[in-house]
Design a protein around this motif. Sequence first.
Motif, PDB file in Angstrom:
ATOM      1  N   SER A   8       1.291  -1.283  -0.333  1.00 62.65           N
ATOM      2  CA  SER A   8       0.051   0.011  -0.271  1.00 62.65           C
ATOM      3  C   SER A   8       1.418   0.769   0.024  1.00 62.65           C
ATOM      4  O   SER A   8       0.234   1.567  -0.766  1.00 62.65           O
ATOM      5  CB  SER A   8      -1.123   0.067   1.149  1.00 62.65           C
ATOM      6  OG  SER A   8      -1.737   1.345   1.060  1.00 62.65           O
ATOM      7  N   ILE A   9       1.388   1.578   0.879  1.00 58.13           N
ATOM      8  CA  ILE A   9       2.344   2.085   1.080  1.00 58.13           C
ATOM      9  C   ILE A   9       4.022   2.414  -0.297  1.00 58.13           C
ATOM     10  O   ILE A   9       3.615   3.725  -0.949  1.00 58.13           O
ATOM     11  CB  ILE A   9       3.733   2.357   1.724  1.00 58.13           C
ATOM     12  CG1 ILE A   9       2.744   2.280   3.644  1.00 58.13           C
ATOM     13  CG2 ILE A   9       4.981   3.574   2.256  1.00 58.13           C
ATOM     14  CD1 ILE A   9       3.752   1.533   4.909  1.00 58.13           C
ATOM     15  N   ALA A  10       4.084   1.889  -0.927  1.00 63.03           N
ATOM     16  CA  ALA A  10       5.175   1.985  -2.317  1.00 63.03           C
ATOM     17  C   ALA A  10       4.146   2.387  -3.363  1.00 63.03           C
ATOM     18  O   ALA A  10       3.777   2.713  -4.144  1.00 63.03           O
ATOM     19  CB  ALA A  10       5.422   0.403  -2.603  1.00 63.03           C
ATOM     20  N   ASN A  11       2.820   1.527  -3.162  1.00 68.96           N
ATOM     21  CA  ASN A  11       1.596   2.235  -4.982  1.00 68.96           C
ATOM     22  C   ASN A  11       1.830   3.458  -4.263  1.00 68.96           C
ATOM     23  O   ASN A  11       1.446   4.681  -5.063  1.00 68.96           O
ATOM     24  CB  ASN A  11       0.883   1.168  -4.612  1.00 68.96           C
ATOM     25  CG  ASN A  11       0.665  -0.014  -5.167  1.00 68.96           C
ATOM     26  OD1 ASN A  11       1.402  -0.334  -5.554  1.00 68.96           O
ATOM     27  ND2 ASN A  11      -0.411  -1.105  -4.520  1.00 68.96           N
ATOM     28  N   SER A  12       1.228   4.584  -3.277  1.00 68.95           N
ATOM     29  CA  SER A  12       1.472   5.437  -2.923  1.00 68.95           C
ATOM     30  C   SER A  12       2.117   6.230  -2.890  1.00 68.95           C
ATOM     31  O   SER A  12       2.001   7.871  -3.738  1.00 68.95           O
ATOM     32  CB  SER A  12       0.672   5.378  -1.423  1.00 68.95           C
ATOM     33  OG  SER A  12       1.725   5.449  -0.486  1.00 68.95           O
ATOM     34  N   LEU A  13       3.478   5.932  -3.334  1.00 73.00           N
ATOM     35  CA  LEU A  13       5.059   6.738  -3.697  1.00 73.00           C
ATOM     36  C   LEU A  13       5.281   6.337  -5.022  1.00 73.00           C
ATOM     37  O   LEU A  13       6.342   6.587  -5.149  1.00 73.00           O
ATOM     38  CB  LEU A  13       5.856   5.996  -2.655  1.00 73.00           C
ATOM     39  CG  LEU A  13       5.463   6.256  -0.535  1.00 73.00           C
ATOM     40  CD1 LEU A  13       6.198   5.490  -0.056  1.00 73.00           C
ATOM     41  CD2 LEU A  13       5.217   8.138  -0.848  1.00 73.00           C
ATOM     42  N   ASN A  14       4.388   5.010  -5.795  1.00 75.65           N
ATOM     43  CA  ASN A  14       5.068   5.090  -6.902  1.00 75.65           C
ATOM     44  C   ASN A  14       6.505   4.549  -7.203  1.00 75.65           C
ATOM     45  O   ASN A  14       7.198   5.362  -8.090  1.00 75.65           O
ATOM     46  CB  ASN A  14       4.716   6.243  -7.920  1.00 75.65           C
ATOM     47  CG  ASN A  14       4.334   5.746  -9.221  1.00 75.65           C
ATOM     48  OD1 ASN A  14       4.430   4.419  -9.611  1.00 75.65           O
ATOM     49  ND2 ASN A  14       5.318   6.567 -10.284  1.00 75.65           N
ATOM     50  N   VAL A  15       6.542   3.280  -5.839  1.00 74.47           N
ATOM     51  CA  VAL A  15       8.073   2.853  -7.097  1.00 74.47           C
ATOM     52  C   VAL A  15       8.209   1.460  -6.279  1.00 74.47           C
ATOM     53  O   VAL A  15       6.873   0.866  -6.035  1.00 74.47           O
ATOM     54  CB  VAL A  15       8.656   3.800  -5.135  1.00 74.47           C
ATOM     55  CG1 VAL A  15       7.492   2.864  -3.243  1.00 74.47           C
ATOM     56  CG2 VAL A  15      10.047   3.668  -5.291  1.00 74.47           C
ATOM     57  N   GLY A  16       9.114   0.963  -6.821  1.00 77.89           N
ATOM     58  CA  GLY A  16       9.408  -0.388  -6.594  1.00 77.89           C
ATOM     59  C   GLY A  16       9.875  -0.810  -5.515  1.00 77.89           C
ATOM     60  O   GLY A  16      10.360  -0.186  -4.751  1.00 77.89           O
ATOM     61  N   PHE A  17      10.232  -2.070  -5.486  1.00 77.19           N
ATOM     62  CA  PHE A  17      10.331  -3.192  -4.666  1.00 77.19           C
ATOM     63  C   PHE A  17      11.819  -3.743  -5.629  1.00 77.19           C
ATOM     64  O   PHE A  17      12.196  -3.745  -6.047  1.00 77.19           O
ATOM     65  CB  PHE A  17       9.381  -3.973  -3.835  1.00 77.19           C
ATOM     66  CG  PHE A  17       8.699  -4.015  -3.635  1.00 77.19           C
ATOM     67  CD1 PHE A  17       8.467  -3.688  -2.074  1.00 77.19           C
ATOM     68  CD2 PHE A  17       7.245  -3.678  -4.124  1.00 77.19           C
ATOM     69  CE1 PHE A  17       7.023  -2.857  -1.050  1.00 77.19           C
ATOM     70  CE2 PHE A  17       6.670  -3.481  -3.595  1.00 77.19           C
ATOM     71  CZ  PHE A  17       5.943  -2.963  -2.230  1.00 77.19           C
ATOM     72  N   HIS A  18      13.017  -3.454  -3.679  1.00 85.73           N
ATOM     73  CA  HIS A  18      13.850  -5.379  -4.040  1.00 85.73           C
ATOM     74  C   HIS A  18      13.816  -5.743  -2.941  1.00 85.73           C
ATOM     75  O   HIS A  18      14.479  -5.494  -1.641  1.00 85.73           O
ATOM     76  CB  HIS A  18      15.199  -3.666  -4.031  1.00 85.73           C
ATOM     77  CG  HIS A  18      16.678  -3.899  -4.083  1.00 85.73           C
ATOM     78  ND1 HIS A  18      17.843  -3.641  -3.876  1.00 85.73           N
ATOM     79  CD2 HIS A  18      16.985  -5.446  -4.600  1.00 85.73           C
ATOM     80  CE1 HIS A  18      18.702  -3.900  -4.337  1.00 85.73           C
ATOM     81  NE2 HIS A  18      17.958  -5.286  -4.815  1.00 85.73           N
ATOM     82  N   ILE A  19      13.747  -7.342  -3.397  1.00 84.13           N
ATOM     83  CA  ILE A  19      13.414  -8.027  -2.634  1.00 84.13           C
ATOM     84  C   ILE A  19      14.517  -9.184  -3.096  1.00 84.13           C
ATOM     85  O   ILE A  19      14.464  -9.309  -4.098  1.00 84.13           O
ATOM     86  CB  ILE A  19      11.943  -8.144  -2.430  1.00 84.13           C
ATOM     87  CG1 ILE A  19      11.610  -9.354  -1.235  1.00 84.13           C
ATOM     88  CG2 ILE A  19      11.069  -8.684  -4.391  1.00 84.13           C
ATOM     89  CD1 ILE A  19      10.116  -9.569  -1.585  1.00 84.13           C
ATOM     90  N   HIS A  20      14.965 -10.087  -1.879  1.00 82.17           N
ATOM     91  CA  HIS A  20      14.744 -11.640  -2.654  1.00 82.17           C
ATOM     92  C   HIS A  20      13.704 -12.630  -2.936  1.00 82.17           C
ATOM     93  O   HIS A  20      13.028 -12.567  -1.764  1.00 82.17           O
ATOM     94  CB  HIS A  20      15.721 -11.428  -1.409  1.00 82.17           C
ATOM     95  CG  HIS A  20      17.525 -11.156  -1.107  1.00 82.17           C
ATOM     96  ND1 HIS A  20      17.343 -10.291   0.156  1.00 82.17           N
ATOM     97  CD2 HIS A  20      18.524 -10.670  -1.516  1.00 82.17           C
ATOM     98  CE1 HIS A  20      17.911 -10.001   0.457  1.00 82.17           C
ATOM     99  NE2 HIS A  20      18.851 -10.013  -1.184  1.00 82.17           N
ATOM    100  N   VAL A  21      14.185 -13.244  -4.123  1.00 86.81           N
ATOM    101  CA  VAL A  21      12.676 -13.692  -4.272  1.00 86.81           C
ATOM    102  C   VAL A  21      13.390 -15.594  -4.549  1.00 86.81           C
ATOM    103  O   VAL A  21      14.555 -15.485  -5.257  1.00 86.81           O
ATOM    104  CB  VAL A  21      12.431 -13.907  -6.074  1.00 86.81           C
ATOM    105  CG1 VAL A  21      11.010 -14.286  -6.195  1.00 86.81           C
ATOM    106  CG2 VAL A  21      11.666 -12.239  -5.273  1.00 86.81           C
ATOM    107  N   ALA A  22      12.933 -16.455  -3.660  1.00 91.67           N
ATOM    108  CA  ALA A  22      13.491 -17.863  -3.767  1.00 91.67           C
ATOM    109  C   ALA A  22      14.445 -18.028  -4.113  1.00 91.67           C
ATOM    110  O   ALA A  22      15.133 -18.991  -4.582  1.00 91.67           O
ATOM    111  CB  ALA A  22      12.527 -18.032  -5.346  1.00 91.67           C
TER     112      ALA A  22
END
Length: 441
Positions: free
Chosen positions: A211-225
């Motif tokens: 929700s926060i990221a969408n409001s700020l129009n920003v993507g994520f930096h995340i480790h995946v699998a």
Amino acid sequence: MKVLYNGKIITLDKDRPYIENGAIAIDDGVIFDVGTTQQITSKYKDAELYDLENRYVIPGFINTHMHLYSTFARGFGFGGASPYSFKEILEQIWWKLDKLLISEEEIYYSALMPAIEGLKSGTTTIIDHHASFGLIDGSLDIVENALRDVGIRGVLAFETSDRWGKELSEQSIRENERYIKKEKDRDFFNALFGLHASFTLSDETLERVSSIANSLNVGFHIHVAEGIEDVESALKVSNKRTVERLKDFGILKKDTLAIHCININDVEIDILNETHTTVIHNPESNMNNGVGVAPILEMDRKGILIGLGTDGYTPSMIESVKVAYILPKLHYKDPRVGSDLARRMLFENNASVANRFFNKIVGVIKEGAYADLVVLDYNPPTPLNEDNFFFHLIFGIRENSVRDVFVHGRLLVKDQKLTHIDEIEVSRKSQEIAKNFWRRF
């Protein structure tokens, strides 16, 4: 204005990939003009001249996934710990390390040293994934200060995680939100919303950060699998695999960097493709942790944008791309595969990722791009041109070939030495801080 002349320019610009006797005009940190030495020097007669002495010039390298904070682990024995699973590596080493980073000085020098090493090996832009659960508030400003002092560009994020409880999780969310909102010099710095991994993030936290990221129009930096533990945890809490779970919370999207993506199946590859998520490959770190080999050929065939990072294993993109080049050949038992993908990851895809974040473009030598340049002291035994430069990089060019480095038009490395920082004094101070840190560990 400054003019670098008498160089062999590998531009990585498809319209003009190679200039045999080339020159680059630089003004206010940006490439103003590119052409032959005769064209540029006659055009800008009052410019400050810098003789490239017939050396090769390439754009600065971009590292699309780094952990600068991990520096103080180098050379430490970790008390005889011998973890045999990825989760044990995290618990016994990395999570313990990031919880013990408690001072501005520790965070600053743990970022400063690898940034210097990266710069000296030609890296001029770093997308960093920071964690210091002993000091969260303002920690991204400290990392920014270190990168600014070195003189390189950075995209920063804090590793949000529930592993240390709700209070620290909330602080990590607030630190991301604060830094994203902070007014920054967009010529040099920008932000993503940092997340650790699905298996250390509750549904509540994923819903909140989405929700926060969408409001700020920003993507994520995340480790995946990265490890199989991420998959097992996702199945346990949601009856879905990692990528499927993250999709449900809106974490996967065009501006998100999904790091590793090793333990994924065909359905998850399709999801990554459909959501336009970027994947970042970190071959050396994956090998070191024994977590497996990412299905990069399968993802590439689907059209997923795959960048190349180092995950803190090394500050050198030259080293990383050499491993990225040979690993698929071994893994797939086919010497024909992986070559072009490794080239694209380093030279094209990393630039595509980085160019989302700054006012102007990086990763190319052309008019209007930032003047981030690497001068190579390399005398090839065979002809070198735009068609075979990558193979010279793989089989001939090494870190010690990097002679000079310009960032934003500033000469920061000359004859393999920093022009603006006392490396010996920085190293001495860092060792002193690391010794005190090791005592707490």
